[in-house]
Write a protein that holds these residues in place. Sequence first.
Motif, PDB file in Angstrom:
ATOM      1  N   ASP A   1       9.940  14.017  -2.650  1.00  0.00           N
ATOM      2  CA  ASP A   1       9.766  15.071  -3.335  1.00  0.00           C
ATOM      3  C   ASP A   1       8.975  14.658  -4.824  1.00  0.00           C
ATOM      4  O   ASP A   1       8.543  14.347  -4.832  1.00  0.00           O
ATOM      5  N   GLN A   2      10.348  13.135  -4.943  1.00  0.00           N
ATOM      6  CA  GLN A   2       9.799  11.974  -6.362  1.00  0.00           C
ATOM      7  C   GLN A   2       8.630  10.790  -5.614  1.00  0.00           C
ATOM      8  O   GLN A   2       8.272   9.726  -6.109  1.00  0.00           O
ATOM      9  N   ALA A   3       7.997  10.936  -4.222  1.00  0.00           N
ATOM     10  CA  ALA A   3       7.686   9.452  -3.902  1.00  0.00           C
ATOM     11  C   ALA A   3       5.833   9.481  -4.370  1.00  0.00           C
ATOM     12  O   ALA A   3       5.973   8.307  -4.732  1.00  0.00           O
ATOM     13  N   GLU A   4       5.395  10.993  -4.770  1.00  0.00           N
ATOM     14  CA  GLU A   4       3.643  10.860  -5.002  1.00  0.00           C
ATOM     15  C   GLU A   4       4.148  10.307  -6.735  1.00  0.00           C
ATOM     16  O   GLU A   4       3.111   9.515  -7.674  1.00  0.00           O
ATOM     17  N   LEU A   5       5.194  11.219  -7.080  1.00  0.00           N
ATOM     18  CA  LEU A   5       5.663  11.028  -9.051  1.00  0.00           C
ATOM     19  C   LEU A   5       5.280   8.711  -8.696  1.00  0.00           C
ATOM     20  O   LEU A   5       5.094   8.135 -10.247  1.00  0.00           O
TER      21      LEU A   5
ATOM     22  N   ARG B   1       0.889  -1.197   0.073  1.00  0.00           N
ATOM     23  CA  ARG B   1      -0.218   0.091   0.098  1.00  0.00           C
ATOM     24  C   ARG B   1       1.254   0.866  -0.395  1.00  0.00           C
ATOM     25  O   ARG B   1       2.127   1.147   0.855  1.00  0.00           O
ATOM     26  N   ASN B   2       0.323   2.111  -1.087  1.00  0.00           N
ATOM     27  CA  ASN B   2       0.939   3.211  -0.974  1.00  0.00           C
ATOM     28  C   ASN B   2       0.837   4.274   0.452  1.00  0.00           C
ATOM     29  O   ASN B   2       0.482   4.868   1.143  1.00  0.00           O
ATOM     30  N   PHE B   3       2.424   4.489   1.249  1.00  0.00           N
ATOM     31  CA  PHE B   3       2.200   6.347   1.536  1.00  0.00           C
ATOM     32  C   PHE B   3       3.418   6.748   1.748  1.00  0.00           C
ATOM     33  O   PHE B   3       4.291   7.142   2.346  1.00  0.00           O
ATOM     34  N   PRO B   4       3.546   7.641   0.410  1.00  0.00           N
ATOM     35  CA  PRO B   4       4.531   8.761  -0.363  1.00  0.00           C
ATOM     36  C   PRO B   4       4.540   9.804   1.184  1.00  0.00           C
ATOM     37  O   PRO B   4       3.764  10.121   1.372  1.00  0.00           O
TER      38      PRO B   4
END
Length: 174
Positions: A66-70, A57-60
Amino acid sequence: MSLTIPVNEHDHTQGPSDARVTLVEYADYQCPYCSKAYVIVKQLEDQFGPLLRFVFRNFPLTQIHDQAELAAEAAEAAGAEGKFWQMHDALYENQPLLDADLIRTVAQELGLDMKTFENDVETGKFRERIEHDFMGGVRSGVSGTPTFFINGSLHQGKWDQAALSAAIGVELDK
């Protein structure tokens, strides 16, 4: 603490749905600790085989990465074409180089429809799904990455291979 959103058909899973142990990880593709956890999870999957189901599961952590969401959006966009795990693995295996160019290169190497992929990422098509993962993590007590849940319960303490293996073993002995 326990998982507030049970594992469901919307999750990215590896391993059989009827595995005796489900390991859920909330993670960030740019987190150096998550990169270490990636290797550990692979070892656990090899060790436990069909007894273990792994859920990502995503947890940016966008304030510090700064690149986590991308990266999360790229993995989800690849997932829409059936290549989530290939993108997931490539992002962790190339984490020191993580940026838009790497993501584009990986997408091309995976044979993704580049027009669709780039449009999905640019428009934030999967942002709501990522936010759903993130908020589910927050409600479950996740405050950093990586965070693991074993059969729905928060794994507290060390998350090295020995500690997670022992915790999974306890679940298998139940």
